[in-house]
Scaffold this active site. Sequence first.
Site, PDB file in Angstrom:
ATOM      1  N   LYS A  84       0.839  -1.194   0.000  1.00 22.45           N
ATOM      2  CA  LYS A  84       0.000   0.000   0.000  1.00 22.45           C
ATOM      3  C   LYS A  84       0.878   1.250   0.000  1.00 22.45           C
ATOM      4  CE  LYS A  84      -3.760   1.963   2.848  1.00 22.45           C
ATOM      5  NZ  LYS A  84      -4.606   1.665   4.031  1.00 22.45           N
ATOM      6  N   SER A 157      -9.197   1.358   3.503  1.00 22.47           N
ATOM      7  CA  SER A 157      -8.482   2.204   2.563  1.00 22.47           C
ATOM      8  C   SER A 157      -7.451   1.455   1.728  1.00 22.47           C
ATOM      9  CB  SER A 157      -7.786   3.332   3.335  1.00 22.47           C
ATOM     10  OG  SER A 157      -6.857   2.797   4.265  1.00 22.47           O
ATOM     11  N   SER A 181      -9.443  -1.209   7.602  1.00 22.50           N
ATOM     12  CA  SER A 181      -8.931  -0.991   6.244  1.00 22.50           C
ATOM     13  C   SER A 181      -8.079  -2.127   5.689  1.00 22.50           C
ATOM     14  CB  SER A 181      -8.125   0.319   6.199  1.00 22.50           C
ATOM     15  OG  SER A 181      -8.992   1.411   6.386  1.00 22.50           O
TER      16      SER A 181
END
Length: 468
Positions: A84, A157, A181
């Site tokens: 990420k 996210s 997330s």
Amino acid sequence: MTLNSRDLAYASIDDVSKLIERRELSPVEVLDNTLARIDELEDTINAYIHVFADEARAQAQAAEAEIKSGAYRGPLHGIPVCVKDIYESGPTTCGSKSLLGYEAPEDCPSVANLKVAGAIVVGKTETYEFAYGFPTNASHFKPTHNPWNLDHECGGSSSGTGGAVAAGMAYAGMGSCTGGSIRWPAFCTGIVGLKGTYGRVSRRGVFPLSWTLDHTGPLARTVTDAAHMLRGCAGYDPQDPASANVPVPDFTSKIGRDVKGMKIGLIKELYEDNCDPKVKQPYDEALKVFEGLGAELIEVPGLTVRQMQAIEWPTLFSEAASIHIRNQRGPRVKEYNPHTWQFLQYGLLVSAGYYHNAQRARAQVRDSFLKSLNEAVDVLMTPTVGFPVPPILDESPGLSIVAGDFTVYTAIFNQSGLPAMQVPCGFDDDGLPVGLQIAGKPFDEETVCQIGYAYEQEAGWIHKHPDM
């Protein structure tokens, strides 16, 4: 063993690593197939912000040479993974226009640990802006499209990691988790998301959202693969104040053990009256599978979704606002997405009294969960999310999230710091994934993996992949 391109892309880390160890498959072949997959699908899925093709090839060639020399490092050696884009490692944007051009001076500890284990970082994936603001079609970085239905998003996210892993564009990847997330995008994309115990994986070098809620951890396509990834990234970091100085075990050590007689605590108070029937029906069917395996289902005390949000929102909003407060004046204000900036303003409205009351309630909830886990049950269980996978939006969802439409049940295990795993448990009427979450005692990820694996193998959803 010969696999076609698609079968190789969707194979598990556990299977591919065994072929690599036996030298029946080369890390270079695995990487080339992954890069070809990214070239084919990236314009459709939009999972990556950066792809490190040249660097990854060099790492794959080095891995191949090491393995030929007999220096095999373990199940992640030569495996392409993604990270990420809030993790410090090469170019790092945090999904924000304001950080375009930023280059991390070094790898953060969790990424460095994965590389030591032999993993090949193939790229950095899309994220909600600063792991916070919801991406829309109007955002600078556009949303990741769900491989199961391109009109829908991948949750957040850690959206890009979820999309990449589900579409076979990486074998696993790193996400971050403040209220869910890791587990919510795993829910949306039909894969496994594993949040270790608070302090299990270093957060240093991962852009913070909420200091007391943030966790880091993996998304993968199987429970075993998630366990391999957690072992690869975990470890004590004396420079992270929250890091726990505890041994890193083999998280697969209980996988394959019988779950007959084990007790599963259902927190029905949290989800029974607000979970969408499209999600609840497959979850209820999953509970029958656990009963068929010989597990005992027991209702345990919990909290309502409103009570959970009364703890989560003031904690998250106020801590996020304090992290970004230096940018509340000056030119960077205009570089934030408007909805991200709106959420940051909410945090400035949280009073000290409200914040401290939330922490007191949080401690009481944690004590209640620990009492259940120590005296009554082996694990806790809920649906992962209470609503179907959402469509990609043209505009910000605005206040609807704060008003209570956002029935994500994952936040209770960020608040309590307990290890928790999302496991796919089927599909809704529209063919979109749904899932359940299992949580355990602090630093007992092995039992969580044991129970998740037992369901995964019995239910068979592990064998279903997007048609691409």
